[in-house]
Design an enzyme around this catalytic site. Structure first.
Site, short mmCIF file in Angstrom:
data_model
loop_
_atom_site.label_atom_id
_atom_site.label_comp_id
_atom_site.label_asym_id
_atom_site.label_seq_id
_atom_site.Cartn_x
_atom_site.Cartn_y
_atom_site.Cartn_z
N CYS B 123 0.89 -1.16 0.00
CA CYS B 123 0.00 0.00 0.00
C CYS B 123 0.93 1.21 0.00
O CYS B 123 1.48 1.57 1.03
CB CYS B 123 -0.91 0.01 1.23
SG CYS B 123 -1.87 1.53 1.37
N CYS B 126 -0.68 4.31 2.22
CA CYS B 126 -0.84 4.25 3.68
C CYS B 126 -0.43 2.88 4.19
O CYS B 126 0.74 2.52 4.07
CB CYS B 126 -2.24 4.69 4.13
SG CYS B 126 -3.65 3.87 3.39
N SER B 127 -1.36 2.12 4.75
CA SER B 127 -0.95 0.85 5.36
C SER B 127 -2.01 -0.22 5.16
O SER B 127 -2.14 -1.12 5.99
CB SER B 127 -0.70 1.06 6.86
OG SER B 127 -1.91 1.46 7.49
N CYS B 128 -2.79 -0.13 4.06
CA CYS B 128 -3.87 -1.09 3.82
C CYS B 128 -3.34 -2.52 3.80
O CYS B 128 -2.36 -2.81 3.11
CB CYS B 128 -4.56 -0.76 2.50
SG CYS B 128 -5.31 0.87 2.53
#
Lengths: 219, 226
Positions: B123, B126-128
């Site tokens: 991702c 972000c941090s998906c």
């Protein structure tokens, strides 16, 4: 926005540092920051797109030198301040200084499992026709919105092929801005490595990116 | 409790975080620690959060949800052709049938490593990460080096993990820019004919389901157990 969160293709950060599955958290405050973020998310005072907007609005120098839970914490503080729930004066003082309005919902311990199981699906029913079909060649628009967006810079202006039609999903750009879900078609678009990164790129590289219809134009 | 009046190397209160992180200053950490404690007490005082709910949230991800869930999905896909086809066709439903559902896994897609192609999930924005099957992401997944490099130089990322793909194998990177979450179905290692799903699941590492690693071989598993 073209903020520090849009990292794809940047250089100079050094090697990726692998780590074992345990420990899950690396400081005592991390699980607390994690749980506070989820519990406050469950109040319904903001949505996930607004959370992401708050995180990526951090000043780039700070974003790049903060750990991810520090980014979450900082975003939580700004969301609380923006909505008048916790003032910056209270955060500075470390205690509640004035009465605040109640939140819409408070997550109870007994509701956690159901809340997590429900999640937050982003797909919406719609009879809007899809603008593109699998196999269509498309170009990611050269666009630079100042608000929240989910089109990475590294694909803007590049051409790819629609590989999947995911259905109609909440549009993050408007959802983050408080302008409503405005659901629209979401596609899986595949780009060739050399198209993204130019000469010398591994010709076998493909990058698949999920992009909403307003990010795309026919090519 | 106040944060940030003097953090030049003095420890105001008992804390033992300094040894955890190479990247962070001890003083920086104790400042963050104070900030989080203060915020938690403010939110409780204002009645916005139930402290018992915080404990349940943490316990859920520390003890129940983690990559052992995904390993069970992969082992079943390796063993049961019908489940494999279901997973490839409708991963959300197939994964749900094993009880893994919900937040950050609402719309799942399984991507399969083959002799011809290797898959890696990132991702960049972000941090998906697919929480119901993998739990919370490791630090590196959320950090700049991985998010920057994976889409441009995935073979370089694999080298950081000590993995070299065979010559000629194609590589495909999935950037999780929407709410679709991707689970890599690694290749089943050789020498595992007749293994039960429970035995197979032990070969399935977290990194092999992100695509920064491969499933363990029987020999590697033995070595790890030793």
């Amino acid at each position: 926005m073209n903020g520090a969160q849009d990292l794809g293709g940047m250089m100079g950060f050094g090697a990726v540092v692998p780590e074992p599955v345990k420990p899950l958290f690396h400081a005592d405050w991390e699980p607390r920051a994690f749980a506070l973020t989820l519990a406050m998310g469950a109040t319904g005072e903001w949505n996930i797109d607004m959370s992401r907007r708050a995180r990526e609005s951090m000043e780039p120098g700070r974003y790049l030198t903060s750990s991810y839970y520090q980014i979450w914490l900082s975003a939580l503080e700004s969301l609380l301040a923006e909505r008048g729930l916790v003032g910056p004066d209270e955060i500075a003082a470390g205690r509640s200084l004035h009465q605040s309005r109640p939140v819409k919902r408070v997550l109870a311990a007994g509701e956690v499992a159901a809340m997590l199981a429900r999640g937050g699906p982003s797909e919406r029913e719609s009879d809007m026709p899809a603008g593109f079909a699998v196999g269509d060649r498309v170009r990611a628009r050269n666009m630079h919105p100042t608000g929240h967006t989910r089109i990475p810079r590294y694909c803007r202006g590049r051409t790819g092929v629609i590989e999947a039609v995911h259905g109609v999903h909440v549009f993050p750009d408007t959802s983050a801005a408080g302008e409503g879900e405005q659901p629209t078609w979401l596609y899986g678009v595949v780009f060739d490595g050399p198209e993204l990164w130019g000469e010398g790129t591994d010709p076998s590289l493909k990058v698949r990116i999920d992009l909403w219809e307003p990010y795309l134009e026919a090519f | 409790m106040t944060g940030g009046n003097d953090h030049h190397g003095h420890h105001h209160h008992h804390d033992d975080h300094d040894h955890h992180h190479d990247n962070d200053h001890g003083s920086h950490l104790s400042q963050t620690d104070a900030r989080v404690r203060a915020l938690e007490s403010i939110l409780i005082e204002k009645g916005y959060v139930d402290p018992a709910a915080l404990d349940v949230l943490i316990e859920t991800y520390e003890t129940q949800v983690g990559p052992h869930n995904g390993a069970r999905v992969v082992a079943k896909a390796w063993s049961d052709p019908q489940f494999h086809d279901w997973l490839m066709r409708d991963a959300t439903a197939a994964i749900h049938s094993l009880g893994y559902i919900g937040r950050q896994g609402e719309h799942m897609v399984a991507v399969k490593n083959t002799e011809r192609e290797h898959n890696m999930v990132v991702c960049t924005l972000c941090s998906c990460y697919p929480w119901p099957v993998l739990g919370l992401p490791p630090v590196w997944y959320k950090s700049a080096p991985y998010r920057a490099k994976a889409v441009r130089d995935p073979r370089g990322v694999l080298a950081d993990f000590g993995v070299t793909l065979p010559e000629g194998k194609e590589i495909r990177v999935w950037d999780s820019t929407a709410e679709i979450r991707y689970l890599v179905l690694p290749e089943r290692p050789e020498g595992t004919d007749g293994w039960s799903e429970e035995e197979l699941a032990r070969l399935v590492t977290r990194d092999s389901m992100i695509g920064t690693g491969l499933a363990l071989t029987p020999a590697e598993l033995k070595e790890q157990g030793a």
